[in-house]
Design an enzyme around this catalytic site. Structure first.
Site, PDB file in Angstrom:
ATOM      1  N   ARG A 125      40.097  32.938  43.222  1.00 12.58           N
ATOM      2  CA  ARG A 125      40.950  31.878  43.767  1.00 12.58           C
ATOM      3  C   ARG A 125      40.187  30.990  44.747  1.00 12.58           C
ATOM      4  O   ARG A 125      40.792  30.176  45.461  1.00 12.58           O
ATOM      5  CB  ARG A 125      42.176  32.478  44.443  1.00 12.58           C
ATOM      6  N   LYS A 126      38.871  31.118  44.790  1.00 12.57           N
ATOM      7  CA  LYS A 126      38.053  30.226  45.622  1.00 12.57           C
ATOM      8  C   LYS A 126      37.862  28.916  44.867  1.00 12.57           C
ATOM      9  O   LYS A 126      36.850  28.683  44.202  1.00 12.57           O
ATOM     10  CB  LYS A 126      36.711  30.880  45.953  1.00 12.57           C
ATOM     11  N   THR A 127      38.878  28.068  44.957  1.00 15.39           N
ATOM     12  CA  THR A 127      38.902  26.791  44.238  1.00 15.39           C
ATOM     13  C   THR A 127      39.262  25.679  45.212  1.00 15.39           C
ATOM     14  O   THR A 127      39.805  25.926  46.287  1.00 15.39           O
ATOM     15  CB  THR A 127      39.947  26.824  43.110  1.00 15.39           C
TER      16      THR A 127
END
Length: 274
Positions: free
Chosen positions: A124-126
């Site tokens: 979820r590192k977006t």
């Protein structure tokens, strides 16, 4: 992409008074878009949406996931010169950014496939607002999306455990989870992995473990008879330099935030044919 999303991006790029594009003669022109380096493509549908919004006729024989050499034409475009200039940077930005992610993912998948059938997944590192597109670029490169949001599965991480402990947190998760939701628990040691596997969760994430620690943990789970009942994921500080060692450990999933946040943009260009 929804028109509401697209219009927000267009407004940001054009601003209130676009003189630079409006000052050229507005006539029908042709152009091509191509990468200046070898890459795996992503963002084809997004770019097409931009061209259609500006009333341009765009044609391509390519799809997301295609691997192409430098210089190969991605799009041939015809239409208003003013509209083409206005669509240029936005379309190139999406193609460059998303193809960079797809290219990075493809490289990682190729490394892993030499040693294992493990899935290569993102995290979820977006960039906020860009998650669905960035994750679809991972898919184009042969990777796995992992969770799109917190609602997709129940993941109990270190701060959950600090607040509740493993047993209480897992018990509460099982009590409240939908029958469609899997439960994943993050652990940092072999002992924690054995404990959590015994509590019958769906996925165990081995967080920030070295390849040697991961290998010993997988072997211990197999020896205890618990490995076949749980998916083993490894995550944390995994990159192109150490990926091969993690691929040899026997895990089921290798998740890498670097697929997105460390991916280098592909240099993509639009050239008018005059």
């Amino acid at each position: 992409m929804l028109n509401t999303e697209l219009e927000r991006f267009i407004q940001e790029d054009l601003g209130p008074y676009d003189l630079s594009c409006a000052l050229v003669p507005d006539k029908e022109v042709e152009a091509v878009i191509f990468p200046k380096e070898e890459c795996t493509l992503a963002g084809i549908d997004v770019a097409m949406s931009i061209f259609k919004y500006f009333g341009l006729q765009a044609a391509t024989s390519h799809h997301d996931g295609d691997h192409i050499p430098a210089g190969e034409i991605i799009f041939s475009i015809r239409g208003s010169s003013v509209s083409m200039l206005r669509a240029e940077r936005l379309s190139l930005n999406f193609l460059g950014h998303l193809s960079g992610i797809a290219t990075m993912t493809s490289k990682c998948v190729q490394i892993v496939r030499a040693f294992s059938d493990a899935r290569v997944a993102c995290t979820r590192k977006t960039i906020p607002g860009m998650r669905s597109l960035e994750k679809m670029a991972v898919v184009a490169g042969g990777g796995d999306t992992h969770r799109f949001s917190l609602s997709d599965c129940i993941m109990l991480k270190d701060n959950h455990i600090k607040l509740m402990g493993f047993e209480a947190a897992i018990k509460e998760a099982k009590k409240r989870a939908s029958f469609t939701q899997k439960i994943e628990v993050e652990v940092e040691t072999l002992e924690e992995a054995l404990l959590v596997a015994g509590l019958e969760v769906d996925i165990i994430m081995l967080d920030n473990m070295s390849p040697g620690e991961v290998l010993r943990t997988v072997q211990a789970l197999k020896k205890s008879g618990l490995k076949e009942h749980v998916v083993i994921e490894v995550s944390g500080n995994i990159n192109l330099g150490n990926l091969e060692e993690y691929a040899k450990t026997g895990v089921d999933v290798i998740s890498m935030g670097s697929l997105i946040h460390a991916a280098r943009w592909i240099d993509v260009s639009m050239e008018f044919l005059v």
